[in-house]
Write an enzyme that holds these catalytic residues in place. Structure first.
Site, PDB file in Angstrom:
ATOM      1  N   GLU A 151       0.834  -1.215   0.000  1.00 56.32           N
ATOM      2  CA  GLU A 151       0.000   0.000   0.000  1.00 56.32           C
ATOM      3  C   GLU A 151       0.861   1.254   0.000  1.00 56.32           C
ATOM      4  O   GLU A 151       1.931   1.302   0.600  1.00 56.32           O
ATOM      5  CB  GLU A 151      -0.897   0.018   1.237  1.00 56.32           C
ATOM      6  CG  GLU A 151      -1.762   1.265   1.342  1.00 56.32           C
ATOM      7  CD  GLU A 151      -2.651   1.256   2.576  1.00 56.32           C
ATOM      8  OE1 GLU A 151      -3.013   2.341   3.038  1.00 56.32           O
ATOM      9  OE2 GLU A 151      -2.973   0.171   3.062  1.00 56.32           O
ATOM     10  N   GLU A 155      -3.701   9.873   3.797  1.00 56.55           N
ATOM     11  CA  GLU A 155      -4.824   9.715   4.719  1.00 56.55           C
ATOM     12  C   GLU A 155      -5.088  11.028   5.446  1.00 56.55           C
ATOM     13  O   GLU A 155      -4.167  11.740   5.848  1.00 56.55           O
ATOM     14  CB  GLU A 155      -4.541   8.601   5.722  1.00 56.55           C
ATOM     15  CG  GLU A 155      -4.365   7.254   5.065  1.00 56.55           C
ATOM     16  CD  GLU A 155      -4.153   6.145   6.080  1.00 56.55           C
ATOM     17  OE1 GLU A 155      -5.055   5.314   6.231  1.00 56.55           O
ATOM     18  OE2 GLU A 155      -3.094   6.117   6.711  1.00 56.55           O
TER      19      GLU A 155
END
Length: 398
Positions: A151, A155
């Site tokens: 990943e 965020e």
């Protein structure tokens, strides 16, 4: 488990695709990132993986987004699809909107939207605003392979509206200490900013509004204890998500900013556009997952590609996820209590949240971006994928 054996049932020709012990023929089940080929009617029952093509997606376009229930498997008809149902994602006011809504149990149920083409190396640049007007709300913009656990993410947390967090993970090894915040910008919930990730076999660079603020070099990720570069290198999917981090375990909740103050809503992330530029040029089948064997990225590339990858792929695997957890599933922030400041990772990365079955009243409990519900009418599971990105419990789905 023999092919065709899906939980306690056997998938038929009419309902060939298996996900989490249930068979069906629609996109929720047959889309590559959900479908389990080894448990389906045949190994070819799952839809083929569509690979990266250079694209500029304006979310005001009719071909930009589709609800997963309406998706027919042709990526030319929809660049992005909702990852689970019920869906809190839609096109409105010329943009993609992902909303976090309050359920009867007081927890939030969010949304995950994922690209219909897989992507290995290149650049992705999006214009968006987060939906994190309150502490506890998490939004994300992620590149993730759920099956492998690689990943790269942006965020957003309601506890801090003036920065965005960057992180990366390799094979679901959640090291939240690697999180780095961007420099301060104007309020990310009311202002649109351009967020960009450049991902090559050698390095990852994160940008905000054209300014690079972080670089990770593959050479610096070598871990002699496992004899590998802990560098995300597997073909992945780009996704967006919004989820309730405040109702998660203590570490996740603290990282997200505590319990959501619902009076500060609505909580809606907005995405205007995304530009995707593939590293491997030439056609849309430049990379085929090696089917259970390790290979170098240069071996994975199609012979027509102009570039050869210099990085070696560690334990790369098929993109067809054997679970429906993902970029919107919430990452395992709980486990980070002892290792970091409690950041949840979705993008995503194993979901701590417990998924509950959808009751006849359509009440769904989702503490993670990844949720799993069961339809009462046909006895079929409606499976949601993680990321968010715990947003695939980690914080990667917002």
């Amino acid at each position: 488990m023999a092919a065709g054996t899906c939980g306690t049932q056997t998938c038929s020709k009419d309902t060939p695709c298996c996900v989490k012990g249930y068979c069906n023929s629609n996109a929720m089940y047959c889309i590559p990132l959900n479908c389990e080929p080894q448990n389906s009617y045949s190994a070819s029952s799952c839809w083929d993986t569509a690979h990266c093509v250079k694209d500029s997606v304006n979310f005001g376009s009719s071909s930009a987004f589709s609800q997963i229930a309406d998706y027919n498997g042709d990526p030319s008809t929809a660049a992005f699809v909702s990852q689970f149902e019920p869906s809190n994602a839609k096109i409105a006011s010329g943009e993609l909107e992902l909303e976090l809504v309050k359920q009867s149990d007081g927890k939030g149920f969010g949304a995950t939207v994922i690209n219909t083409r897989a992507f290995q190396y290149g650049s992705v640049s999006t214009v968006m605003r987060s939906g994190c007007q309150s502490g506890g709300v998490v939004s994300s913009f992620i590149i993730r392979n759920d099956a492998v656990g690689d990943e790269i993410d942006f965020e957003f947390v309601g506890a801090d509206k003036l920065t965005v967090q960057s992180n990366y993970y390799w094979h679901d090894q959640l090291d939240y200490t690697k999180m780095i915040k961007s420099p301060q910008v104007s309020d990310t919930t009311t202002n649109y900013h351009t967020y960009k990730i450049d991902w090559t076999p050698d390095k990852i660079v994160w940008y905000i509004d054209g300014n690079a603020f972080r670089t990770v070099n593959r050479a610096d990720t070598w871990d002699s204890s496992v004899n590998a570069f802990k560098y995300p290198d597997s073909e992945s999917y780009v996704s967006y998500s919004i989820w309730d981090g405040g109702s998660g375990a203590q570490g996740t909740s603290e990282w997200a900013g505590g319990a959501i103050q619902w009076g500060q809503g609505p909580f809606i992330a907005g995405v205007k556009s995304i530009d995707i530029d593939c590293y491997y040029k030439g056609n849309d089948t430049t990379y085929v997952p090696p089917g259970g064997s390790s290979s170098s990225s240069s071996d994975s590339a199609d012979s027509s590609d102009d570039k050869e990858s210099s990085s070696e792929s560690d334990d790369s695997s098929e993109l067809e996820s054997d679970s429906a957890e993902s970029d919107d599933s919430e990452s395992d922030h709980d486990s980070a209590d002892s290792e970091s400041d409690g950041k949840a990772s979705s993008d995503d990365q194993e979901s701590d949240a417990e998924s509950s079955d959808e009751s006849s009243s359509d009440e769904v409990n989702e503490s993670n971006e990844t949720s799993e519900t069961e339809t009462s009418g046909a006895g079929l599971a409606v499976v949601s994928l993680a990321t968010v990105f715990s947003a695939l419990v980690g914080a990667y789905l917002c």
